[in-house]
Design an enzyme around this catalytic site. Structure first.
Site, PDB file in Angstrom:
ATOM      1  CG  HIS A   1      24.709   8.095  20.572  1.00  0.00           C
ATOM      2  ND1 HIS A   1      24.795   9.027  21.579  1.00  0.00           N
ATOM      3  CD2 HIS A   1      25.507   7.071  20.949  1.00  0.00           C
ATOM      4  CE1 HIS A   1      25.616   8.585  22.518  1.00  0.00           C
ATOM      5  NE2 HIS A   1      26.057   7.393  22.164  1.00  0.00           N
TER       6      HIS A   1
ATOM      7  CG  ASP B   1      26.472  11.422  15.465  1.00  0.00           C
ATOM      8  OD1 ASP B   1      27.702  11.227  15.427  1.00  0.00           O
ATOM      9  OD2 ASP B   1      25.737  10.957  16.364  1.00  0.00           O
TER      10      ASP B   1
ATOM     11  CD  GLN C   1      30.092   4.416  16.271  1.00  0.00           C
ATOM     12  OE1 GLN C   1      31.009   3.729  15.806  1.00  0.00           O
ATOM     13  NE2 GLN C   1      29.920   4.553  17.576  1.00  0.00           N
TER      14      GLN C   1
ATOM     15  CB  CYS D   1      23.593   6.157  24.046  1.00  0.00           C
ATOM     16  SG  CYS D   1      24.683   6.024  25.448  1.00  0.00           S
TER      17      CYS D   1
END
Ligand SMILES: Cc1ncc(COP(=O)(O)O)c(C=O)c1O
Length: 412
Positions: A123, A200, A203, A366
Site C-alpha cells: 500500500h 504493515d 489488513q 493505493c
C-alpha cells in the site's frame, strides 16, 4: 453481544438497511469496517460521562479518562501479545505509524548507499515513506516481486535482502491480492542480515491472531478503523529497546519529562511518541473493539472468513468474463478479492453493483506499482469481514451477473 456469528445484525444496525432499494451487502471492509453498537456506545458513554484530557489532571474525570486510556493500551498489548504496554504507541492510524518509523528510526539509521527492501504489493502508506527516505538519504529502495500465482516471491526476497539492507518493510496481508505474507520468515531473514523488520498490519490484525513476539517483528503498525474501532486512532508496536533509541516524531505537550530554555528531556516511551492530545475516546473505543474481537475469538473470525471465501471465490472464478487477482485457491486467499470484468471499467462495475445494493471499492487501492505489475490501471475489490454472510456473497455474484447482462444489452 449477539452470540450467533452468522447473524450479527443486532450489533451492527448499519448493515440492516436498504441501499438503492436493495438489501445492503457491505463488502468494502478492507477500506473500513463497520462499528458494533458496543464501540459506538463506548464513544457516547465517554463523552457523556468521562470526557477529560489524560495524564495532566488530578480531578476525578481526568483520572477516569486516564485510567480508561491506559486500560485500552493494555488491551491492545494483550491482543497482539506485546511484551510490555510501553511498546504500544497510539497513533492516528497505520499510515501515521509507518511514517513515524521512517521519520525517526529511518532518519537516524539510513545513510547513503544503504538499502531498504519492500514488496511490490505494498500500500502507498508502506511505500512512499520509504521511497522518500531513500531519495533524501541517497539510499536504494528495492522491491520484492511476485510469483506468477500472485504471492510474494521468497526466492526474490532472499536475493534482495543482503548485508546492505537496513530496513525490510512488508505488509502482513495484502489489501489487493488477498495473500498473507510469511513475515516471520522475512523478519528472520532481515535479522540475519542485521536489518530491522517493519510489518504493515492494516489488513491482518482485524482478521487473524497476531503475536508480535512470535513473529519477532521490530515494528508493526495498524489502524483502529479497519478492526471496528473509530477512525483517527491506530497503533504502532515497537520493541522497547529500539523505541528508546529513536528520536521523537513530533514535539509538544505530553512527550516531555522537563523543558528548559535551551533543552528538553523527553518522556519515556510510549509518551515520547504521543505529542499533544491524542484521540482519547478513539483509543478507549478501540479497546472495546478489541474486547469484541476477543469475545468472537480470532480463530472464529478466521474460520468464518475462510468459509465465505471457500463459498464465493469458486463462484466468481467460474464466471468466464471475470478475472480474479492473487491466488485462485480459496485456501490461499483472504477475504480481500480484487477482480475485473472483461471490457468494463472497475468504476462502472462498482457503480452498477451499488445499484444492486453491493458496496465494493474500485480503483488502484493505493497500490499503483502493484497495478503496474499486474498490467492493469485499476480493479474492483470485494472485501469480506466475519459479520458478512453467504447472502452477501450470493448478492455479489447475482449483481455481477446483472451488471454483465446490463452492459451486454441482455446477453451473459
Ligand atoms: C495494507 C494497508 N496498509 C496501510 C493502509 C493505510 O491505513 P490508514 O489509511 O488507515 O492509515 C491500508 C489502508 O487501506 C492498507 O490496506
Amino acid at each position: 453481544m449477539a452470540n450467533n456469528i452468522n447473524d450479527l445484525t443486532a450489533d451492527f444496525p448499519v448493515l440492516d438497511q436498504q441501499v438503492n432499494g436493495e438489501r445492503l451487502a457491505y463488502l468494502d471492509n478492507a477500506a473500513t469496517a463497520q462499528k458494533p453498537k458496543q464501540v459506538v456506545d463506548t464513544l457516547v458513554h465517554f463523552y457523556e460521562h468521562d470526557n477529560a484530557n489524560v495524564h495532566r489532571g488530578v480531578h476525578t474525570l481526568a483520572e477516569r479518562a486516564t485510567a480508561e486510556y491506559e486500560e485500552a493500551r493494555k488491551k491492545v498489548q494483550h491482543f497482539i501479545n506485546a511484551a510490555d504496554n510501553k511498546e504500544i504507541i497510539f497513533t492516528k492510524g497505520c499510515t501515521d505509524g509507518l511514517n513515524l518509523v521512517a521519520s525517526t528510526y529511518g532518519e537516524q539509521n539510513i545513510h547513503e548507499g544503504d538499502e531498504i527492501v519492500i514488496s511490490i504489493m505494498e500500500h502507498h502508506s508502506n511505500l512512499i515513506p520509504w521511497q522518500q527516505l531513500a531519495i533524501k538519504k541517497h539510499a536504494v529502495l528495492k522491491y520484492i516481486e511476485l510469483t506468477p500465482e500472485g504471492t510474494l516471491d521468497m526466492d526474490d526476497a532472499k536475493k534482495k535482502i543482503t548485508d546492505k539492507t537496513k530496513i525490510v518493510a512488508v505488509a502482513h496481508a495484502s489489501n489487493v491480492l488477498g495473500v498473507v505474507n510469511p513475515i516471520k520468515e522475512l523478519a528472520k531473514l532481515a535479522h540475519e542480515h542485521g536489518a530491522v523488520f517493519v510489518g504493515d498490519g492494516a489488513q491482518s490484525v482485524p482478521h487473524m491472531p497476531v503475536d508480535v513476539q512470535d513473529l519477532d517483528v521490530d515494528f508493526y503498525a495498524f489502524s483502529g478503523h479497519k478492526m471496528m474501532g473509530p477512525t483517527g486512532i491506530g497503533v504502532l508496536y515497537g520493541k522497547a529497546d529500539l523505541l528508546r533509541q529513536m528520536p521523537p516524531y513530533q514535539y509538544g505537550g505530553e512527550m516531555i519529562s522537563s523543558v528548559h530554555r535551551d533543552r528538553t528531556e523527553f518522556a519515556d516511551i510510549p509518551f515520547k511518541f504521543e505529542a499533544g492530545t491524542q484521540s482519547i475516546a478513539g483509543a478507549i473505543a478501540l479497546g472495546t473493539a478489541v474486547d469484541y474481537l476477543e469475545k468472537v475469538g480470532m480463530e472464529n473470525v478466521v474460520a468464518k472468513e475462510q468459509e465465505l471465501v471457500d463459498y464465493v471465490l469458486p463462484k466468481l472464478e467460474a464466471l468466464p468474463y471475470v478475472t480474479v487477482y492473487g491466488p485462485q485457491d480459496p485456501k490461499k486467499h483472504t477475504g480481500v478479492i480484487a477482480f475485473n470484468m472483461d471490457n468494463l471499467h472497475p468504476h462502472d462495475v462498482a457503480t452498477a453493483l451499488d445499484a444492486e445494493g453491493v458496496a465494493v471499492r474500485a480503483g488502484h487501492h493505493c497500490a499503483q506499482p502493484l497495478m503496474e505489475a499486474l498490467g492493469v490501471s485499476a480493479t474492483s475489490r470485494a472485501s469480506f469481514y466475519f459479520y458478512n454472510t453467504k447472502e452477501d456473497a450470493d448478492q455479489l455474484i447475482k449483481a455481477i451477473k446483472a451488471t454483465k447482462e446490463f452492459f451486454n444489452g441482455g446477453t451473459i
